[in-house]
Motif scaffolding. Structure first.
Motif, PDB file in Angstrom:
ATOM      1  N   SER A 138      62.986  35.550  -0.139  1.00 45.38           N
ATOM      2  CA  SER A 138      63.045  36.637  -1.115  1.00 45.38           C
ATOM      3  C   SER A 138      62.888  37.989  -0.438  1.00 45.38           C
ATOM      4  CB  SER A 138      61.925  36.493  -2.144  1.00 45.38           C
ATOM      5  OG  SER A 138      62.020  35.256  -2.776  1.00 45.38           O
ATOM      6  N   THR A 141      66.037  38.877   1.575  1.00 48.92           N
ATOM      7  CA  THR A 141      67.162  39.236   0.715  1.00 48.92           C
ATOM      8  C   THR A 141      66.935  40.594   0.061  1.00 48.92           C
ATOM      9  OG1 THR A 141      67.379  36.875   0.267  1.00 48.92           O
ATOM     10  CG2 THR A 141      68.748  38.342  -1.038  1.00 48.92           C
ATOM     11  N   THR A 142      65.700  40.856  -0.341  1.00 55.80           N
ATOM     12  CA  THR A 142      65.403  42.167  -0.919  1.00 55.80           C
ATOM     13  C   THR A 142      65.666  43.283   0.089  1.00 55.80           C
ATOM     14  OG1 THR A 142      63.633  41.102  -2.158  1.00 55.80           O
ATOM     15  CG2 THR A 142      63.661  43.501  -2.177  1.00 55.80           C
ATOM     16  N   LEU A 144      67.604  43.019   2.617  1.00 59.02           N
ATOM     17  CA  LEU A 144      68.926  42.807   3.205  1.00 59.02           C
ATOM     18  C   LEU A 144      68.884  42.755   4.727  1.00 59.02           C
ATOM     19  CD1 LEU A 144      71.103  45.052   0.856  1.00 59.02           C
ATOM     20  CD2 LEU A 144      70.820  42.560   0.800  1.00 59.02           C
TER      21      LEU A 144
ATOM     22  N   THR B  94      72.634  33.048   6.172  1.00 56.09           N
ATOM     23  CA  THR B  94      72.062  32.785   4.840  1.00 56.09           C
ATOM     24  C   THR B  94      72.242  33.976   3.905  1.00 56.09           C
ATOM     25  OG1 THR B  94      69.903  33.444   5.675  1.00 56.09           O
ATOM     26  CG2 THR B  94      70.346  31.109   5.586  1.00 56.09           C
ATOM     27  N   LEU B  95      72.166  35.189   4.451  1.00 49.38           N
ATOM     28  CA  LEU B  95      72.287  36.367   3.585  1.00 49.38           C
ATOM     29  C   LEU B  95      73.707  36.457   3.021  1.00 49.38           C
ATOM     30  CD1 LEU B  95      70.278  38.705   2.849  1.00 49.38           C
ATOM     31  CD2 LEU B  95      71.623  40.120   4.379  1.00 49.38           C
ATOM     32  N   SER B  98      74.336  33.529   0.554  1.00 50.70           N
ATOM     33  CA  SER B  98      73.734  33.713  -0.764  1.00 50.70           C
ATOM     34  C   SER B  98      74.446  34.834  -1.523  1.00 50.70           C
ATOM     35  CB  SER B  98      72.226  33.969  -0.661  1.00 50.70           C
ATOM     36  OG  SER B  98      71.965  35.186  -0.005  1.00 50.70           O
ATOM     37  N   PHE B  99      75.005  35.782  -0.797  1.00 51.26           N
ATOM     38  CA  PHE B  99      75.788  36.822  -1.467  1.00 51.26           C
ATOM     39  C   PHE B  99      77.017  36.214  -2.139  1.00 51.26           C
ATOM     40  CE2 PHE B  99      79.454  39.750  -1.329  1.00 51.26           C
ATOM     41  CZ  PHE B  99      78.998  40.677  -2.269  1.00 51.26           C
ATOM     42  N   GLN B 131      66.728  28.700   2.806  1.00 52.78           N
ATOM     43  CA  GLN B 131      66.705  30.110   2.418  1.00 52.78           C
ATOM     44  C   GLN B 131      67.821  30.502   1.466  1.00 52.78           C
ATOM     45  OE1 GLN B 131      64.187  31.776   2.939  1.00 52.78           O
ATOM     46  NE2 GLN B 131      63.208  30.571   4.536  1.00 52.78           N
ATOM     47  N   GLY B 135      67.594  33.190  -1.640  1.00 55.99           N
ATOM     48  CA  GLY B 135      68.522  34.314  -1.518  1.00 55.99           C
ATOM     49  C   GLY B 135      69.332  34.516  -2.789  1.00 55.99           C
ATOM     50  N   LYS B 138      67.120  35.916  -5.669  1.00 57.68           N
ATOM     51  CA  LYS B 138      66.841  37.346  -5.549  1.00 57.68           C
ATOM     52  C   LYS B 138      68.055  38.165  -5.972  1.00 57.68           C
ATOM     53  CE  LYS B 138      64.050  40.024  -5.246  1.00 57.68           C
ATOM     54  NZ  LYS B 138      62.769  39.726  -5.852  1.00 57.68           N
ATOM     55  N   ARG B 139      69.228  37.753  -5.504  1.00 54.26           N
ATOM     56  CA  ARG B 139      70.421  38.540  -5.782  1.00 54.26           C
ATOM     57  C   ARG B 139      70.799  38.515  -7.260  1.00 54.26           C
ATOM     58  NH1 ARG B 139      73.313  40.259  -1.528  1.00 54.26           N
ATOM     59  NH2 ARG B 139      72.883  39.432   0.525  1.00 54.26           N
TER      60      ARG B 139
END
Ligand SMILES: Cc1cc2nc3c(=O)[nH]c(=O)nc-3n(C[C@H](O)[C@H](O)[C@H](O)COP(=O)(O)OP(=O)(O)OC[C@H]3O[C@@H](n4cnc5c(N)ncnc54)[C@H](O)[C@@H]3O)c2cc1C
Ligand SMILES: Nc1ncnc2c1ncn2[C@@H]1O[C@H](COP(=O)(O)O)[C@@H](O)[C@H]1O
Lengths: 369, 283
Positions: A138, A141-142, A144, B94-95, B98-99, B131, B135, B138-139
C-alpha cells in the motif's frame, strides 16, 4: 510479455532505455529507515535483523539509520523505540495514536506515507511478514515507488543505489533489482534471512515525534478481536537454534514421530518439506523453505529430504547442516556439511538414543570425572 | 453480487529448467497452470456467488496463451473471463501490473457492473511478491483485507463484511465495508471439480479480450517496462558451495556406531552446541 514479470531480464534494448536520471525533487531523499514492526505490544524480531542490515547500508552511504515506530502511546511503544536504538538506530521516528493499537492497513499506510513524504528517506525496509507485506504494498503504491519483495541480499552500489537481490522462479534463479528514478527505494526481507545483530545497551537518542491527524471515525475497518497463537510452533521454528526436519523419504505419516522424538530429545523444533504439508502429514506452519519458513539454526538435521532448491533457500543460513538420505547423489549433499547415506527410518531411533545418552547429565558427569 | 477475481497463468515451476550457460529460464515445453494460490481465491469467489447470487468475472493479464488459464477458470464455474493482453504490458513490475489490472477492473465495473469484492491470490509462484493485490486495492481505493483465512459473514444490505485474517502471532477478526479487495490464504478451501455443464459452457464461451486502449488505459507510460520503477539488473544462479558434504563412512557399521560418529562430527564442528543441547533437551 507480461508473464515475465520479474522472471527474466528484460531484453537488452529495453534495459538500456530504462537507465533514467533521478528527478531533481528526489535528490534530497536521504537516510535509511527500518520499520519496527510492533503488533499487540510485541516487536517482531525481523525488525532487529533489518536494523542490522540497515546499519551496513547506512554506513556505506554515510547516512543515518532510523527506526520507524507506529503505535499507541504507552510503554510497549516506548520500549520499541528504545530497542531500535539498542539494535543500531541513530534516531527514531515515532507516530503515536490510539488507532494504531491493532494493525489495520488504513491508519498504518497513512502514518507511514506521511512520515516518508515529510522526512524523505532514500531507503525504506520492512519485514516480509503478513503485516509488513500488507503495509509495504500500500505504501509503495501510494508513493508510486518501486518495491522489491522478499529480498535475500541488500547492498548499495558504487553510485549509492540500493541493489536488492531476491529469488525468482521459486528460487531457481536470483535477480538483483534496482529502483532507478523513484524514492524511497523499498524492500521487504523475510524473517531469519538476515543475521540478528548484537544488541548493545545504549540510551534512547534523538526521537522525532510526528503527528498524523487521524480519527477513528474515519477508519472504515474495525478490529473486532484477536486470537493469539500463544507460544505455538509458529515463531519458535523460525527462531529455533536446532531444527530437525523430515521429508518424503520417511515414507509414511507415522514415521514422523521419529523426527519428533529426536527433536524432543535434543530440545529442537521440528519441521518438514512441502510435500508433507500437501499430504496433510504436517501443518503448514511447519514447512521449511521458499514458501514456508526460513530458518537459521545452529544445527539443522534433514532426514529423507532431497534438497530441492525451494527447500534449500529456507535453510541456507544454518550454521551446520546434516543430511540423512539413502541416495548419495541427492542434491542435499551439495549444500549439507555432514552427510550420512543411510535409511533414516532405521537410523533416526539410534541417533535419538545415542544423543539422549550422550546428553544425559549422568553420562556427562562420568565424562567430566 | 459481482465478484472479480484476478488469476495469473504461471509456469509449473517444479518443472522449470535453467539454461546452464545463459542462466535464462528455458520455457519451451514448460507446462503452464493457474497460479495455485489463486485457486483458493477462485473457490471462495464461487462459494460466495453460490450463496448470495451474482456473477464471478475472472481477469488475467498476460500473453494471448493465458486464455487457457481463463478457460480453465470457466470450467470451475466462473461466469465471465477477461483477458488483458497488449505488448505494452511487457516487463511490468508490481506497480505497473497493479496499474493495468486496476484499470481493467474499473472497465469491467463500467461494462458489467461494479464489483463488490475483488479477489487475488496471496501471491504468485513466479513473481512471488504478494504485492499486486495491495497495489490494486490502493489504486482502486478498495478496503484491503489480506491473508484472509475465512469470510465470517457478509451483509449485502449494510455492505458489511467480517473476515478472519492471519497475522504473525494469531488470527485477527476485522469488520470492513464493501467494496473491498481480499487476498486469500492458501489451504482455506479446495477448488471444486467443475460440472459437465460448466465444462461445455467454458468450451463455448467467448473470452473478452482487451488491449490497453480497450481497458481505457490512455497513459502508456504507466505500463510495462516504462511504467515500472524497478528494473532487473542481473539474473544469476545461486552460488553452489564449493565442497560437498563430508560423508560419514557407513560400511559395516551398526546404526549406533554411525550415530556415535555423526554426533562426534557435529560437536567437533560446533563445540558450544553440546552444552546448549544438554541444557535444553529433556534428555
Ligand atoms: C513454487 C514452489 C514452491 C516450493 N516451496 C517449497 C518449500 O517451501 N519447501 C519445500 O520443502 N519444498 C518446496 N517446494 C517443493 C520442492 O520443489 C520439492 O518438491 C520438495 O522440497 C521435495 O520434498 P522432499 O525432499 O521431502 O521429497 P523428495 O524430493 O521426494 O525427496 C525424498 C528424498 O528422500 C530420500 N529417501 C527415500 N527414502 C529414504 C529413507 N528411507 N531414508 C532416507 N532418505 C530417503 C530420497 O532419496 C529423496 O532424496 C516448492 C515447489 C514449488 C514449485
Ligand atoms: N498478470 C496478472 N494477472 C492477473 N492477476 C495477477 C497478475 N499478477 C498477479 N496477479 C494477482 O495478484 C496476486 C499476487 O501476485 P504477486 O504480487 O505476483 O505475488 C496473484 O495471486 C494474482 O491473483
Amino acid at each position: 510479455m507480461l508473464n515475465m514479470k520479474r522472471d527474466t531480464p528484460p531484453p537488452a534494448a529495453g534495459r538500456a532505455s530504462t537507465k533514467r536520471e533521478l528527478p531533481e525533487h528526489f535528490k534530497d531523499y536521504r537516510h535509511v529507515w527500518v520499520f519496527i514492526e510492533l503488533e499487540r505490544g510485541q516487536i517482531h524480531p525481523v525488525s532487529f535483523e533489518l536494523l542490522g542490515e540497515g546499519r551496513k547500508l547506512a554506513d556505506k552511504l554515510g547516512v543515518e539509520l532510523a527506526g520507524v515506530v507506529l503505535g499507541p502511546a504507552g510503554e510497549a511503544t516506548l520500549y520499541a523505540v528504545a530497542e531500535a536504538f539498542a539494535y543500531g538506530a541513530d534516531l527514531a521516528y515515532l507516530v503515536e495514536a490510539p488507532l494504531l493499537e491493532d494493525y489495520r492497513n488504513e491508519p498504518f499506510t497513512k502514518a507511514m506515507t506521511d512520515l516518508v513524504t515529510t522526512y524523505k528517506p532514500e531507503i525504506l525496509l520492512l519485514g516480509a511478514t503478513t503485516l509488513g507485506r500488507d503495509l509495504a504494498g500500500s505504501v509503495a503504491t501510494t508513493l508510486l515507488t518501486g518495491l522489491t519483495a522478499d529480498c535475500t541480499e541488500l547492498d548499495v552500489d558504487a553510485e549509492g543505489s540500493l541493489a536488492a537481490t531476491r529469488p525468482t522462479f521459486g528460487g531457481s534463479l536470483l535477480c538483483t533489482i534496482y529502483t532507478l528514478n523513484c524514492r524511497p527505494q523499498m524492500a521487504t526481507v523475510r524473517p531469519r534471512v538476515m543475521a540478528m545483530p548484537q544488541r548493545v545497551n545504549k540510551p534512547i537518542g534523538r526521537v522525532i515525534q510526528h503527528d498524523v491527524p487521524m480519527v477513528e471515525e474515519e477508519i472504515v475497518t474495525k478490529a473486532l478481536g484477536f486470537l493469539s497463537d500463544g507460544q505455538s510452533s509458529n515463531a519458535n521454528l523460525a527462531y529455533a537454534d536446532v531444527v530437525v526436519a523430515g521429508g518424503l523419504g520417511l515414507g509414511a505419516a507415522e514415521n514422523l514421530k521419529l523426527v519428533k522424538n529426536l527433536a524432543r530429545a535434543i530440545g529442537a523444533e521440528y519441521g518438514c518439506s512441502r510435500p508433507l504439508v500437501q499430504k496433510g502429514w504436517m501443518p503448514a506452519d511447519r514447512q521449511i523453505g521458499q514458501t514456508g519458513k526460513t530458518i537459521r539454526p545452529k544445527l539443522y538435521i534433514a532426514a529423507g529430504i532431497s534438497g530441492a532448491i525451494q527447500h534449500r533457500v529456507g535453510v541456507g543460513g544454518a550454521d551446520l547442516i546434516v543430511a540423512i538420505n539413502t541416495d548419495r547423489n541427492a542434491p542435499i549433499f551439495d549444500f549439507a556439511h555432514l552427510g550420512v547415506v543411510t535409511d533414516a527410518i532405521r537410523f533416526l531411533p539410534s541417533l535419538t538414543e545415542v544423543f539422549t545418552h550422550r546428553l544425559s547429565p549422568h553420562s556427562r558427569d562420568k565424562l567430566a570425572n | 453480487m459481482h465478484i472479480v477475481i484476478c488469476i495469473k497463468q504461471v509456469p509449473d515451476s517444479a518443472q522449470i529448467r535453467v539454461h546452464p550457460v545463459t542462466n535464462t529460464i528455458m520455457r519451451q515445453g514448460v507446462p503452464t497452470i493457474i497460479n495455485p494460490y489463486d485457486l483458493f481465491a477462485l473457490e471462495e469467489a464461487l462459494r460466495l456467488r453460490d450463496a448470495h447470487g451474482g456473477e464471478v468475472t475472472v481477469l488475467t493479464m498476460g500473453p494471448p496463451m493465458a486464455e487457457d488459464a481463463l478457460r480453465k477458470a470457466l470450467t470451475y464455474g466462473a461466469d465471465r473471463a477477461v483477458l488483458l493482453t497488449d505488448r505494452h504490458f511487457a516487463g511490468s513490475d508490481t506497480l505497473a501490473t497493479s496499474f493495468a489490472l486496476s484499470q481493467a477492473i474499473a472497465k469491467i465495473g463500467e461494462t458489467f457492473g461494479s464489483p463488490d469484492i475483488v479477489f487475488t491470490g496471496k501471491q504468485t509462484i513466479d513473481g512471488d511478491t504478494a504485492q499486486v493485490g495491495p497495489g490494486i486495492a490502493k489504486r482502486l481505493d478498495l478496503l484491503q483485507l489480506t491473508y484472509v483465512a475465512k469470510i465470517v459473514s457478509i451483509d449485502l444490505n449494510k455492505r458489511e463484511i467480517t473476515v478472519e485474517r492471519r497475522s504473525e502471532g494469531g488470527t485477527q477478526t476485522l469488520m470492513s465495508k464493501l467494496p473491498c479487495l481480499i487476498t486469500m490464504l492458501e489451504g482455506t478451501n479446495e477448488i471444486r471439480r467443475g460440472s459437465l455443464d460448466d465444462a461445455l459452457r467454458a468450451a463455448r464461451s467467448r473470452i473478452v479480450k482487451w488491449n490497453a486502449a480497450d481497458a481505457g488505459i490512455e497513459d502508456l507510460t504507466k505500463c510495462g517496462l516504462r511504467g515500472s520503477p524497478t528494473v532487473v539488473k542481473r539474473v544469476f544462479a545461486p552460488a553452489t558451495r564449493a565442497e560437498k558434504a563430508e560423508q560419514i563412512d557407513t560400511t559395516e557399521k551398526t546404526p549406533r556406531d554411525l550415530a556415535d560418529e555423526l554426533i562426534a562430527g557435529i560437536f567437533s564442528r560446533q563445540p558450544a552446541l553440546e552444552d546448549e543441547l544438554a541444557f535444553d533437551g529433556d534428555a
